[in-house]
Scaffold this motif. Structure first.
Motif, PDB file in Angstrom:
ATOM      1  N   ASP A  81     -14.366  19.597  46.351  1.00 16.59           N
ATOM      2  CA  ASP A  81     -15.277  20.175  47.337  1.00 16.59           C
ATOM      3  C   ASP A  81     -15.977  21.373  46.713  1.00 16.59           C
ATOM      4  O   ASP A  81     -15.375  22.112  45.935  1.00 16.59           O
ATOM      5  N   VAL A  82     -17.238  21.542  47.052  1.00 14.08           N
ATOM      6  CA  VAL A  82     -18.002  22.701  46.598  1.00 14.08           C
ATOM      7  C   VAL A  82     -18.550  23.397  47.833  1.00 14.08           C
ATOM      8  O   VAL A  82     -19.217  22.767  48.661  1.00 14.08           O
ATOM      9  N   VAL A  83     -18.254  24.680  47.963  1.00 11.94           N
ATOM     10  CA  VAL A  83     -18.672  25.451  49.124  1.00 11.94           C
ATOM     11  C   VAL A  83     -19.707  26.475  48.682  1.00 11.94           C
ATOM     12  O   VAL A  83     -19.450  27.285  47.785  1.00 11.94           O
ATOM     13  N   VAL A  84     -20.875  26.418  49.307  1.00 15.66           N
ATOM     14  CA  VAL A  84     -22.002  27.258  48.897  1.00 15.66           C
ATOM     15  C   VAL A  84     -22.442  28.115  50.082  1.00 15.66           C
ATOM     16  O   VAL A  84     -22.834  27.582  51.120  1.00 15.66           O
ATOM     17  N   PRO A  85     -22.375  29.446  49.964  1.00 14.38           N
ATOM     18  CA  PRO A  85     -22.817  30.294  51.070  1.00 14.38           C
ATOM     19  C   PRO A  85     -24.344  30.344  51.153  1.00 14.38           C
ATOM     20  O   PRO A  85     -25.042  30.140  50.157  1.00 14.38           O
ATOM     21  N   ARG A  86     -24.845  30.608  52.339  1.00 15.60           N
ATOM     22  CA  ARG A  86     -26.288  30.843  52.475  1.00 15.60           C
ATOM     23  C   ARG A  86     -26.646  32.086  51.659  1.00 15.60           C
ATOM     24  O   ARG A  86     -25.905  33.054  51.622  1.00 15.60           O
ATOM     25  N   GLY A  87     -27.776  32.036  50.996  1.00 15.59           N
ATOM     26  CA  GLY A  87     -28.170  33.128  50.128  1.00 15.59           C
ATOM     27  C   GLY A  87     -27.835  32.861  48.673  1.00 15.59           C
ATOM     28  O   GLY A  87     -28.356  33.541  47.782  1.00 15.59           O
ATOM     29  N   ASP A  88     -26.951  31.890  48.420  1.00 13.14           N
ATOM     30  CA  ASP A  88     -26.648  31.504  47.048  1.00 13.14           C
ATOM     31  C   ASP A  88     -27.879  30.819  46.453  1.00 13.14           C
ATOM     32  O   ASP A  88     -28.626  30.132  47.158  1.00 13.14           O
ATOM     33  N   PRO A  89     -28.137  31.007  45.145  1.00 12.07           N
ATOM     34  CA  PRO A  89     -29.302  30.362  44.527  1.00 12.07           C
ATOM     35  C   PRO A  89     -29.318  28.849  44.681  1.00 12.07           C
ATOM     36  O   PRO A  89     -30.380  28.230  44.638  1.00 12.07           O
ATOM     37  N   ARG A  90     -28.144  28.250  44.881  1.00 11.24           N
ATOM     38  CA  ARG A  90     -28.078  26.791  45.025  1.00 11.24           C
ATOM     39  C   ARG A  90     -28.303  26.332  46.453  1.00 11.24           C
ATOM     40  O   ARG A  90     -28.407  25.130  46.709  1.00 11.24           O
ATOM     41  N   TRP A  91     -28.388  27.253  47.400  1.00 11.74           N
ATOM     42  CA  TRP A  91     -28.600  26.886  48.806  1.00 11.74           C
ATOM     43  C   TRP A  91     -30.016  26.351  48.999  1.00 11.74           C
ATOM     44  O   TRP A  91     -30.984  26.853  48.427  1.00 11.74           O
ATOM     45  N   SER A  92     -30.151  25.340  49.858  1.00  9.51           N
ATOM     46  CA  SER A  92     -31.452  24.813  50.234  1.00  9.51           C
ATOM     47  C   SER A  92     -31.448  24.499  51.726  1.00  9.51           C
ATOM     48  O   SER A  92     -30.477  23.928  52.244  1.00  9.51           O
ATOM     49  N   ASP A  93     -32.531  24.881  52.398  1.00 10.45           N
ATOM     50  CA  ASP A  93     -32.673  24.529  53.811  1.00 10.45           C
ATOM     51  C   ASP A  93     -33.026  23.057  53.993  1.00 10.45           C
ATOM     52  O   ASP A  93     -32.916  22.527  55.097  1.00 10.45           O
ATOM     53  N   ASP A  94     -33.448  22.418  52.916  1.00  8.89           N
ATOM     54  CA  ASP A  94     -33.794  21.001  52.951  1.00  8.89           C
ATOM     55  C   ASP A  94     -32.504  20.196  52.788  1.00  8.89           C
ATOM     56  O   ASP A  94     -31.933  20.133  51.702  1.00  8.89           O
ATOM     57  N   VAL A  95     -32.049  19.585  53.873  1.00 11.21           N
ATOM     58  CA  VAL A  95     -30.770  18.872  53.835  1.00 11.21           C
ATOM     59  C   VAL A  95     -30.797  17.760  52.797  1.00 11.21           C
ATOM     60  O   VAL A  95     -29.823  17.549  52.075  1.00 11.21           O
ATOM     61  N   ARG A  96     -31.903  17.072  52.705  1.00 10.60           N
ATOM     62  CA  ARG A  96     -31.980  15.951  51.760  1.00 10.60           C
ATOM     63  C   ARG A  96     -31.887  16.425  50.316  1.00 10.60           C
ATOM     64  O   ARG A  96     -31.188  15.825  49.500  1.00 10.60           O
ATOM     65  N   ALA A  97     -32.548  17.520  49.992  1.00 14.88           N
ATOM     66  CA  ALA A  97     -32.581  17.998  48.609  1.00 14.88           C
ATOM     67  C   ALA A  97     -31.404  18.896  48.263  1.00 14.88           C
ATOM     68  O   ALA A  97     -31.190  19.201  47.084  1.00 14.88           O
TER      69      ALA A  97
END
Length: 220
Positions: A81-97
């Motif tokens: 599992d990979v958990v990414v907080p909002r604000g992380d460079p890997r975060w995207s608001d685009d669910v598909r991408a």
């Protein structure tokens, strides 16, 4: 990215929330202590055949991320599992991408093992058995080997961040799941014939794959 080794029951693992105060992205490298049939968030326990799972000594667990049922065997799969907080460079608001970067990590790891891996960038496939079995359909960011699904990725998004759940097998056998779910014998035969070539495993190198993915994630 912080790596955490996690052991214990599959039920306890899937009950873990995305921490509200997560300071950085984390990898939860999970080594379950018992086989299980893991249902998607939209599936209820009636999807599992109670008699079949009891006879096989298989736990039935429901995860919080979407998708179909997944068979988890500690000896035959890699679960991360990979958990990414909002604000992380890997975060995207685009669910598909949002899972593309993670799929690329798995793709690179598979290539280091000499496998012909490619990233799926299309939308969620609608297939006859996709709502029932995770590996019956492709989702954004998942990875194929030789044109067949090899890495399944599902996600749960909260106000705190996103939890991506990933699994790969040593070999693909649709009956690992089909023999444990509620369906008629005719449907089981049809599904087995349809799904036998939909997915694939990575061979007997699961330890190497886990190490390669963990290394790539720490560097991501």
């Amino acid at each position: 990215m912080l790596l955490r080794e996690v052991t214990g029951s599959i039920a306890d693992f899937h009950a873990r929330p995305v921490p509200d105060d997560l300071a950085e992205a984390e990898v939860w490298s999970f080594r379950p202590d018992h086989p299980a049939l893991v249902l998607g968030s939209a599936q209820d326990h009636t999807v599992a055949d109670a008699a079949a799972t009891a006879a096989a000594g298989i736990d039935v667990v429901r995860r919080r991320s979407g998708g179909g049922a997944v068979h988890v065997d500690p000896a035959r799969s890699v679960w991360l599992d990979v958990v990414v907080p909002r604000g992380d460079p890997r975060w995207s608001d685009d669910v598909r991408a949002s899972a593309y970067w993670l799929g690329e990590v798995w793709q690179r790891a598979l290539v280091t093992l000499g496998l012909d891996a490619e990233l799926y960038r299309g939308g969620l496939e609608q297939t006859p058995w996709g709502r029932l079995v995770c590996f019956a359909a492709l989702g954004p960011g998942e990875v194929l080997v030789g044109g067949r699904k090899a890495v399944g990725i599902s996600q749960r998004r909260t106000r705190a961040g996103a939890r991506f759940q990933c699994i790969a097998y040593d070999r693909w056998d649709p009956y690992d799941v089909l023999d444990l779910v509620t369906m008629t014998d005719d449907d089981r035969r049809r599904a087995g014939a349809d799904l036998v070539d939909r997915a694939t495993g990575v061979g007997p190198r699961l330890g190497e794959l886990r190490a390669a993915v963990e290394s790539a994630l720490r560097a991501a």
